[in-house]
Design a protein around this motif. Sequence first.
Motif, PDB file in Angstrom:
ATOM      1  N   GLY A   3      73.831  18.260  51.336  1.00 38.90           N
ATOM      2  CA  GLY A   3      74.354  19.637  50.827  1.00 38.90           C
ATOM      3  C   GLY A   3      74.235  20.201  49.545  1.00 38.90           C
ATOM      4  O   GLY A   3      73.929  21.354  49.395  1.00 38.90           O
ATOM      5  N   THR A   4      74.526  19.253  48.628  1.00 36.32           N
ATOM      6  CA  THR A   4      74.526  19.666  47.320  1.00 36.32           C
ATOM      7  C   THR A   4      73.112  20.079  46.701  1.00 36.32           C
ATOM      8  O   THR A   4      72.514  20.740  46.162  1.00 36.32           O
ATOM      9  CB  THR A   4      75.120  18.453  46.475  1.00 36.32           C
ATOM     10  OG1 THR A   4      76.507  18.212  46.881  1.00 36.32           O
ATOM     11  CG2 THR A   4      75.123  18.806  44.872  1.00 36.32           C
ATOM     12  N   GLY A   5      72.127  18.842  47.048  1.00 36.61           N
ATOM     13  CA  GLY A   5      70.895  19.097  46.680  1.00 36.61           C
ATOM     14  C   GLY A   5      70.150  20.299  47.295  1.00 36.61           C
ATOM     15  O   GLY A   5      69.446  20.959  46.952  1.00 36.61           O
ATOM     16  N   ASN A   6      70.344  20.559  48.585  1.00 38.38           N
ATOM     17  CA  ASN A   6      70.134  21.737  49.238  1.00 38.38           C
ATOM     18  C   ASN A   6      70.558  23.035  48.834  1.00 38.38           C
ATOM     19  O   ASN A   6      69.828  23.869  48.543  1.00 38.38           O
ATOM     20  CB  ASN A   6      70.359  21.741  50.716  1.00 38.38           C
ATOM     21  CG  ASN A   6      69.352  22.956  51.582  1.00 38.38           C
ATOM     22  OD1 ASN A   6      68.103  22.548  51.382  1.00 38.38           O
ATOM     23  ND2 ASN A   6      69.858  23.393  52.625  1.00 38.38           N
ATOM     24  N   PHE A   7      71.694  22.883  48.191  1.00 32.96           N
ATOM     25  CA  PHE A   7      72.074  24.141  47.550  1.00 32.96           C
ATOM     26  C   PHE A   7      71.372  24.459  46.387  1.00 32.96           C
ATOM     27  O   PHE A   7      71.092  25.461  45.998  1.00 32.96           O
ATOM     28  CB  PHE A   7      73.649  23.879  47.107  1.00 32.96           C
ATOM     29  CG  PHE A   7      74.287  25.006  46.443  1.00 32.96           C
ATOM     30  CD1 PHE A   7      74.629  26.320  47.026  1.00 32.96           C
ATOM     31  CD2 PHE A   7      74.520  24.982  45.123  1.00 32.96           C
ATOM     32  CE1 PHE A   7      75.172  27.277  46.258  1.00 32.96           C
ATOM     33  CE2 PHE A   7      75.368  26.002  44.346  1.00 32.96           C
ATOM     34  CZ  PHE A   7      75.443  27.151  44.868  1.00 32.96           C
ATOM     35  N   ILE A   8      71.054  23.483  45.503  1.00 34.98           N
ATOM     36  CA  ILE A   8      70.407  23.707  44.388  1.00 34.98           C
ATOM     37  C   ILE A   8      69.143  24.118  44.498  1.00 34.98           C
ATOM     38  O   ILE A   8      68.615  25.200  43.891  1.00 34.98           O
ATOM     39  CB  ILE A   8      70.212  22.050  43.516  1.00 34.98           C
ATOM     40  CG1 ILE A   8      71.606  21.764  43.157  1.00 34.98           C
ATOM     41  CG2 ILE A   8      69.460  22.247  42.297  1.00 34.98           C
ATOM     42  CD1 ILE A   8      71.827  20.428  42.396  1.00 34.98           C
ATOM     43  N   LEU A   9      68.192  23.501  45.398  1.00 38.68           N
ATOM     44  CA  LEU A   9      66.869  23.942  45.850  1.00 38.68           C
ATOM     45  C   LEU A   9      66.879  25.576  46.168  1.00 38.68           C
ATOM     46  O   LEU A   9      66.112  26.267  45.864  1.00 38.68           O
ATOM     47  CB  LEU A   9      66.275  23.124  46.884  1.00 38.68           C
ATOM     48  CG  LEU A   9      65.995  21.754  46.408  1.00 38.68           C
ATOM     49  CD1 LEU A   9      65.280  21.078  47.366  1.00 38.68           C
ATOM     50  CD2 LEU A   9      65.140  21.766  45.161  1.00 38.68           C
ATOM     51  N   THR A  10      68.045  25.842  47.022  1.00 36.67           N
ATOM     52  CA  THR A  10      68.000  27.219  47.472  1.00 36.67           C
ATOM     53  C   THR A  10      68.285  28.174  46.396  1.00 36.67           C
ATOM     54  O   THR A  10      67.628  29.237  46.377  1.00 36.67           O
ATOM     55  CB  THR A  10      69.237  27.438  48.715  1.00 36.67           C
ATOM     56  OG1 THR A  10      69.202  26.471  49.469  1.00 36.67           O
ATOM     57  CG2 THR A  10      69.189  28.565  49.219  1.00 36.67           C
ATOM     58  N   GLU A  11      69.209  27.816  45.515  1.00 40.00           N
ATOM     59  CA  GLU A  11      69.490  28.826  44.302  1.00 40.00           C
ATOM     60  C   GLU A  11      68.095  28.755  43.534  1.00 40.00           C
ATOM     61  O   GLU A  11      67.934  30.066  42.851  1.00 40.00           O
ATOM     62  CB  GLU A  11      70.610  28.240  43.632  1.00 40.00           C
ATOM     63  CG  GLU A  11      71.861  28.301  44.293  1.00 40.00           C
ATOM     64  CD  GLU A  11      72.251  29.756  44.236  1.00 40.00           C
ATOM     65  OE1 GLU A  11      72.724  30.420  43.159  1.00 40.00           O
ATOM     66  OE2 GLU A  11      72.496  30.409  45.563  1.00 40.00           O
ATOM     67  N   MET A  12      67.372  27.630  43.291  1.00 37.57           N
ATOM     68  CA  MET A  12      66.162  27.723  42.589  1.00 37.57           C
ATOM     69  C   MET A  12      65.240  28.721  43.004  1.00 37.57           C
ATOM     70  O   MET A  12      64.399  29.333  42.168  1.00 37.57           O
ATOM     71  CB  MET A  12      65.587  26.396  42.360  1.00 37.57           C
ATOM     72  CG  MET A  12      66.363  25.485  41.551  1.00 37.57           C
ATOM     73  SD  MET A  12      65.591  23.761  41.415  1.00 37.57           S
ATOM     74  CE  MET A  12      64.236  23.862  40.250  1.00 37.57           C
ATOM     75  N   ARG A  13      64.905  28.532  44.474  1.00 34.18           N
ATOM     76  CA  ARG A  13      64.035  29.294  45.186  1.00 34.18           C
ATOM     77  C   ARG A  13      64.470  30.866  45.085  1.00 34.18           C
ATOM     78  O   ARG A  13      63.369  31.873  44.713  1.00 34.18           O
ATOM     79  CB  ARG A  13      63.824  28.828  46.487  1.00 34.18           C
ATOM     80  CG  ARG A  13      62.659  29.457  47.200  1.00 34.18           C
ATOM     81  CD  ARG A  13      62.510  28.942  48.609  1.00 34.18           C
ATOM     82  NE  ARG A  13      63.545  29.551  49.576  1.00 34.18           N
ATOM     83  CZ  ARG A  13      63.456  30.812  49.998  1.00 34.18           C
ATOM     84  NH1 ARG A  13      62.583  31.500  49.871  1.00 34.18           N
ATOM     85  NH2 ARG A  13      64.608  31.217  50.699  1.00 34.18           N
ATOM     86  N   GLU A  14      65.724  31.219  45.528  1.00 31.97           N
ATOM     87  CA  GLU A  14      65.947  32.568  45.952  1.00 31.97           C
ATOM     88  C   GLU A  14      66.264  33.364  44.351  1.00 31.97           C
ATOM     89  O   GLU A  14      66.284  34.581  44.551  1.00 31.97           O
ATOM     90  CB  GLU A  14      67.524  32.595  46.642  1.00 31.97           C
ATOM     91  CG  GLU A  14      67.110  32.167  48.353  1.00 31.97           C
ATOM     92  CD  GLU A  14      68.085  32.088  48.951  1.00 31.97           C
ATOM     93  OE1 GLU A  14      69.227  32.521  48.785  1.00 31.97           O
ATOM     94  OE2 GLU A  14      67.952  31.899  50.327  1.00 31.97           O
TER      95      GLU A  14
END
Length: 434
Positions: free
Chosen positions: A158-169
Amino acid sequence: MKPVKVGICGLGTVGGGTFNVLKRNAEEIARRAGRGIEVAQIAARRPNPKCETGSTPITADIFDVANNPEIDVVIELIGGYTLAHELVLKAIENGKHVVTANKALIAVHGNEIFAKAREKGVIVAFEAAVAGGIPVIKAIREGLAANRINWLAGIINGTGNFILTEMREKGRAFADVLKEAQALGYAEADPTFDVEGIDAAHKLTILASIAFGIPLQFDKAYTEGITKLTTADVNYAEALGYRIKHLGVARRTDKGIELRVHPTLIPADRLIANVNGVMNAVMVNGDAAGSTLFYGAGAGMEPTASSVVADLVDVVRVLTTDPENRVPHLAFQPDALSDHPILPIDACESAYYLRIQAKDHPGVLAQVATILSERGINIESVMQMEVEEHDGLVPMILVTHRVLESRIIEAIAALEALDDVVGNVVRIRVEQLN
Ligand code: HSE
């Protein structure tokens, strides 16, 4: 019938959640299990302010629980490889069933733990070790038992997915988002476990074992983190119709099993590409069921407790059954595990996204195309951007068809040796998941 007595070791986020869920839903859980479940002892070094333990006896020593003759089931929620390992072995030696949320422990020491558990005729249940509140272990081990599973792919950190989501959005930089992810309380004690893919590799190792009926082989999992991803690649991927996710992929091939965690471009219209923030999802492809997708909270107090308590209910239901006739720990009968090898990464096959920083000279694209074609690498799409003002270089983005990793490694070395190519070629794997 007398209630089953359990001991909770560790009263942190998951331990506190487990106590609370057991207390709040005691009646409903007893109706399912056929017996009451009583927390007879807790081992904790400090109280959890989110958990009202009342008159439940508390000890500071986890081994008091493993040695307590009253306890039927030990719930291991302390985490880590060392003490948890000793605790679980002691509990098994004392004939107690074990429920654990510890992915590292199962991925690294699971083969030994299950062998000891079989000798003693006890269960070691670990639903909460993978993808928190998503019952994906049960789904693969039991719900998909008819299938020859071809592959699975998951967003399991979840931590990694949160980081990637914030980078993209939001276009935020990696380091900035990591700080916020840590503050959210999802991150591992050592955050490199999240961002370097170790946590995901623990979980993938477990999923692959129960999907393919192979021993746990964490040491053979290929792991690549997300720390080097740039917002530029996130944006180029988007322009090509993809999203970048930190994916765990386990795939059965004739030559062996691919077991790999790495950043991956996934077509943006796949459901799994739209799993955002701290959420987890696991896609499983079986020959009979086709593709199935399991989605939900991958961590957190009560989602993880949901899986711990579900395991506990399973244990209680089968307490009196013949150990030989229980669901095997790794889904397949222990004497029927396969020795199909785990493939090294250069023998794995994938499609690739390549970003090349080239000088703005005639013929560069032709040289790139020649290097790829000489190695049998088929190009699916090419995108050439405008010259960048700050360095005068032209970013060239290519997506290839599927090819052996060793060929791409060779091609990248040749590309980087070109006079007109500057710096390293960025390489990210691409999975269509169809
Ligand atoms: N650190 C893990 C994650 C917690 O971020 O998903 C759940 O295993």
